[in-house]
Design a protein around this motif. Sequence first.
Motif, PDB file in Angstrom:
ATOM      1  N   ASP A  98       0.831  -1.212   0.000  1.00 39.70           N
ATOM      2  CA  ASP A  98       0.000   0.000   0.000  1.00 39.70           C
ATOM      3  C   ASP A  98       0.864   1.260   0.000  1.00 39.70           C
ATOM      4  O   ASP A  98       0.588   2.228  -0.709  1.00 39.70           O
ATOM      5  CB  ASP A  98      -0.899   0.040   1.248  1.00 39.70           C
ATOM      6  CG  ASP A  98      -2.030  -0.959   1.138  1.00 39.70           C
ATOM      7  OD1 ASP A  98      -2.179  -1.550   0.053  1.00 39.70           O
ATOM      8  OD2 ASP A  98      -2.739  -1.162   2.139  1.00 39.70           O
TER       9      ASP A  98
ATOM     10  N   ILE B 257       2.374   1.838  -3.404  1.00 39.43           N
ATOM     11  CA  ILE B 257       1.377   2.387  -4.330  1.00 39.43           C
ATOM     12  C   ILE B 257       1.225   3.894  -4.054  1.00 39.43           C
ATOM     13  O   ILE B 257       1.164   4.712  -4.977  1.00 39.43           O
ATOM     14  CB  ILE B 257       0.009   1.675  -4.148  1.00 39.43           C
ATOM     15  CG1 ILE B 257       0.090   0.216  -4.605  1.00 39.43           C
ATOM     16  CG2 ILE B 257      -1.122   2.433  -4.852  1.00 39.43           C
ATOM     17  CD1 ILE B 257      -0.038   0.003  -6.090  1.00 39.43           C
ATOM     18  N   GLN B 258       1.185   4.239  -2.768  1.00 35.55           N
ATOM     19  CA  GLN B 258       1.040   5.647  -2.388  1.00 35.55           C
ATOM     20  C   GLN B 258       2.223   6.463  -2.908  1.00 35.55           C
ATOM     21  O   GLN B 258       2.057   7.548  -3.470  1.00 35.55           O
ATOM     22  CB  GLN B 258       0.924   5.748  -0.852  1.00 35.55           C
ATOM     23  CG  GLN B 258       0.709   7.154  -0.331  1.00 35.55           C
ATOM     24  CD  GLN B 258      -0.483   7.847  -1.005  1.00 35.55           C
ATOM     25  OE1 GLN B 258      -1.501   7.212  -1.316  1.00 35.55           O
ATOM     26  NE2 GLN B 258      -0.340   9.149  -1.269  1.00 35.55           N
TER      27      GLN B 258
ATOM     28  N   THR C  38       1.954   6.961  -6.564  1.00 34.76           N
ATOM     29  CA  THR C  38       0.933   7.980  -6.844  1.00 34.76           C
ATOM     30  C   THR C  38       1.532   9.385  -6.681  1.00 34.76           C
ATOM     31  O   THR C  38       1.271  10.282  -7.493  1.00 34.76           O
ATOM     32  CB  THR C  38      -0.244   7.791  -5.861  1.00 34.76           C
ATOM     33  OG1 THR C  38      -0.729   6.464  -6.015  1.00 34.76           O
ATOM     34  CG2 THR C  38      -1.375   8.750  -6.129  1.00 34.76           C
TER      35      THR C  38
ATOM     36  N   TYR D 107      -2.742  -6.719 -11.206  1.00 38.21           N
ATOM     37  CA  TYR D 107      -3.203  -6.281  -9.886  1.00 38.21           C
ATOM     38  C   TYR D 107      -2.670  -4.866  -9.594  1.00 38.21           C
ATOM     39  O   TYR D 107      -3.396  -4.002  -9.087  1.00 38.21           O
ATOM     40  CB  TYR D 107      -2.734  -7.267  -8.798  1.00 38.21           C
ATOM     41  CG  TYR D 107      -3.173  -6.844  -7.421  1.00 38.21           C
ATOM     42  CD1 TYR D 107      -4.513  -6.908  -7.055  1.00 38.21           C
ATOM     43  CD2 TYR D 107      -2.253  -6.353  -6.489  1.00 38.21           C
ATOM     44  CE1 TYR D 107      -4.932  -6.495  -5.792  1.00 38.21           C
ATOM     45  CE2 TYR D 107      -2.662  -5.935  -5.233  1.00 38.21           C
ATOM     46  CZ  TYR D 107      -4.000  -6.008  -4.892  1.00 38.21           C
ATOM     47  OH  TYR D 107      -4.413  -5.588  -3.661  1.00 38.21           O
ATOM     48  N   PHE D 108      -1.409  -4.639  -9.931  1.00 34.64           N
ATOM     49  CA  PHE D 108      -0.800  -3.318  -9.733  1.00 34.64           C
ATOM     50  C   PHE D 108      -1.611  -2.245 -10.488  1.00 34.64           C
ATOM     51  O   PHE D 108      -1.952  -1.200  -9.935  1.00 34.64           O
ATOM     52  CB  PHE D 108       0.652  -3.380 -10.239  1.00 34.64           C
ATOM     53  CG  PHE D 108       1.446  -2.116 -10.060  1.00 34.64           C
ATOM     54  CD1 PHE D 108       1.925  -1.752  -8.813  1.00 34.64           C
ATOM     55  CD2 PHE D 108       1.732  -1.294 -11.147  1.00 34.64           C
ATOM     56  CE1 PHE D 108       2.672  -0.591  -8.640  1.00 34.64           C
ATOM     57  CE2 PHE D 108       2.476  -0.139 -10.984  1.00 34.64           C
ATOM     58  CZ  PHE D 108       2.946   0.216  -9.730  1.00 34.64           C
TER      59      PHE D 108
ATOM     60  N   ASP E  20      -4.744  -2.399 -11.391  1.00 35.91           N
ATOM     61  CA  ASP E  20      -6.055  -2.241 -10.727  1.00 35.91           C
ATOM     62  C   ASP E  20      -5.933  -1.296  -9.539  1.00 35.91           C
ATOM     63  O   ASP E  20      -6.776  -0.430  -9.325  1.00 35.91           O
ATOM     64  CB  ASP E  20      -6.563  -3.590 -10.195  1.00 35.91           C
ATOM     65  CG  ASP E  20      -7.148  -4.433 -11.305  1.00 35.91           C
ATOM     66  OD1 ASP E  20      -7.309  -3.901 -12.416  1.00 35.91           O
ATOM     67  OD2 ASP E  20      -7.424  -5.621 -11.061  1.00 35.91           O
ATOM     68  N   ARG E  21      -4.867  -1.513  -8.763  1.00 37.81           N
ATOM     69  CA  ARG E  21      -4.686  -0.690  -7.563  1.00 37.81           C
ATOM     70  C   ARG E  21      -4.441   0.780  -7.940  1.00 37.81           C
ATOM     71  O   ARG E  21      -4.922   1.688  -7.274  1.00 37.81           O
ATOM     72  CB  ARG E  21      -3.514  -1.231  -6.725  1.00 37.81           C
ATOM     73  CG  ARG E  21      -3.826  -2.557  -6.051  1.00 37.81           C
ATOM     74  CD  ARG E  21      -4.926  -2.402  -5.014  1.00 37.81           C
ATOM     75  NE  ARG E  21      -4.609  -1.345  -4.061  1.00 37.81           N
ATOM     76  CZ  ARG E  21      -3.898  -1.509  -2.954  1.00 37.81           C
ATOM     77  NH1 ARG E  21      -3.477  -2.714  -2.618  1.00 37.81           N
ATOM     78  NH2 ARG E  21      -3.637  -0.495  -2.156  1.00 37.81           N
ATOM     79  N   LEU E  22      -3.699   0.990  -9.034  1.00 33.03           N
ATOM     80  CA  LEU E  22      -3.463   2.370  -9.475  1.00 33.03           C
ATOM     81  C   LEU E  22      -4.772   3.012  -9.899  1.00 33.03           C
ATOM     82  O   LEU E  22      -5.057   4.167  -9.575  1.00 33.03           O
ATOM     83  CB  LEU E  22      -2.474   2.408 -10.650  1.00 33.03           C
ATOM     84  CG  LEU E  22      -1.032   2.014 -10.354  1.00 33.03           C
ATOM     85  CD1 LEU E  22      -0.178   2.226 -11.589  1.00 33.03           C
ATOM     86  CD2 LEU E  22      -0.454   2.792  -9.178  1.00 33.03           C
ATOM     87  N   GLN E  23      -5.558   2.235 -10.618  1.00 32.05           N
ATOM     88  CA  GLN E  23      -6.829   2.775 -11.111  1.00 32.05           C
ATOM     89  C   GLN E  23      -7.714   3.210  -9.937  1.00 32.05           C
ATOM     90  O   GLN E  23      -8.357   4.255  -9.997  1.00 32.05           O
ATOM     91  CB  GLN E  23      -7.541   1.732 -11.943  1.00 32.05           C
ATOM     92  CG  GLN E  23      -8.330   2.351 -13.062  1.00 32.05           C
ATOM     93  CD  GLN E  23      -8.647   1.351 -14.149  1.00 32.05           C
ATOM     94  OE1 GLN E  23      -8.774   0.153 -13.862  1.00 32.05           O
ATOM     95  NE2 GLN E  23      -8.776   1.820 -15.372  1.00 32.05           N
ATOM     96  N   LYS E  24      -7.688   2.414  -8.860  1.00 33.22           N
ATOM     97  CA  LYS E  24      -8.477   2.770  -7.665  1.00 33.22           C
ATOM     98  C   LYS E  24      -7.982   4.071  -7.044  1.00 33.22           C
ATOM     99  O   LYS E  24      -8.722   4.760  -6.346  1.00 33.22           O
ATOM    100  CB  LYS E  24      -8.425   1.635  -6.644  1.00 33.22           C
ATOM    101  CG  LYS E  24      -9.181   0.412  -7.110  1.00 33.22           C
ATOM    102  CD  LYS E  24      -9.554  -0.523  -5.969  1.00 33.22           C
ATOM    103  CE  LYS E  24     -10.444  -1.637  -6.470  1.00 33.22           C
ATOM    104  NZ  LYS E  24      -9.730  -2.870  -6.809  1.00 33.22           N
ATOM    105  N   GLN E  25      -6.711   4.382  -7.280  1.00 35.61           N
ATOM    106  CA  GLN E  25      -6.146   5.656  -6.778  1.00 35.61           C
ATOM    107  C   GLN E  25      -6.396   6.786  -7.776  1.00 35.61           C
ATOM    108  O   GLN E  25      -5.906   7.893  -7.588  1.00 35.61           O
ATOM    109  CB  GLN E  25      -4.627   5.535  -6.596  1.00 35.61           C
ATOM    110  CG  GLN E  25      -4.161   4.563  -5.562  1.00 35.61           C
ATOM    111  CD  GLN E  25      -4.261   5.129  -4.158  1.00 35.61           C
ATOM    112  OE1 GLN E  25      -5.028   4.613  -3.362  1.00 35.61           O
ATOM    113  NE2 GLN E  25      -3.542   6.195  -3.863  1.00 35.61           N
TER     114      GLN E  25
END
Length: 278
Positions: free
Chosen positions: A148, A151-152, A155, A178-179, A181-186
């Motif tokens: 997490d 990812i932050q 970002t 998966y990476f 997907d997580r970026l898209q959520k951000q």
Amino acid sequence: MTKRVPISFEFFPPKTDIGAEKLITVHQDLQQLQPEFFSITYGAGGSTRERTLAAIKEFNGKGTPVAPHLSCIGDDKARIAELLDLYVAQGINKIVALRGDLPSGQVGLGELPYAQDLVRFIREHSGDHFHIEVAAYPEMHPQAETFDQDIQRFTEKVNAGANSAITQFFFNPDAYFYFLDRLQKQGITIPVAPGIMPITNASNLIRFADGTGAEIPRWIRKQLQAYGDDSRSIRAFGHEVILKLCERLIDGGAPSLHFYTMNTTEPTRQLVVDLGLN
Ligand code: FAD
């Protein structure tokens, strides 16, 4: 049939005159595959500064754009600003902005401790002149405490002004998806090109993976061990594994592929041809 996506190739600056001569031939060979750009690495703390500049000078203006890598750890703003000005004067408009890794034992982060500081500095100094690529780690940067947090940090790099990213190499396509997907959520939607490391040699691969935190799946490691010194079988197996990986990445929506060529024409050329990307 695999969709056609753009490709790019990475070189490191050669250490010897023979290496430099050889790289000219490799560049000519790979240029025929019509890449979007060639990128040239830069040793942390400016350790390859002259050699990186020599390689940029050699290949800039020869048909395909070149993108210098620029790392900030252990360097200072004045030296980085000098390089940025030189690249602007040379008509270069893409940069790969990195933190870099200092050799163990060397301390001192310098004025720009993280890649996000470098990205911010490039924007302050050169405005929107450069398209800025940054590094991404689908399997986490080795020094990140949590996924997490990584990812932050990624970002923050994008918010500082990065336009697109290239990943560390990996062999598990699910980690990449998966990476994303997580970026898209951000809310991060910049293109992230998978970094592709061809497999040619078991011990080198294990050394690179250990140094970068990339995971070699057990089945690949075991199969490479089983081949021992049989380099022909290793190359054939490596070709098949990487070809399938690239196909899955493209089918899953990877915007482009960035190949770590290790300054050789093969096996990158054969992979690109077999993927129908030439
Ligand atoms: P960063 O994005 O700064 O991240 C480094 C670590 O710090 C991560 O763990 C991150 O989570 C953490 N972090 C980020 N910001 C903060 C903050 N504000 N506070 C606390 N922690 C933070 N190296 C070279 O020396 N030369 C090269 O030419 C080169 N080319 C590369 C090309 C690609 C495509 C890739 C993937 C890597 C390359 N590297 C190169 C290696 C890279 O420099 C190393 O992986 C380095 O350890 C991290 O660089 P980064 O730009 O990802 O750093």
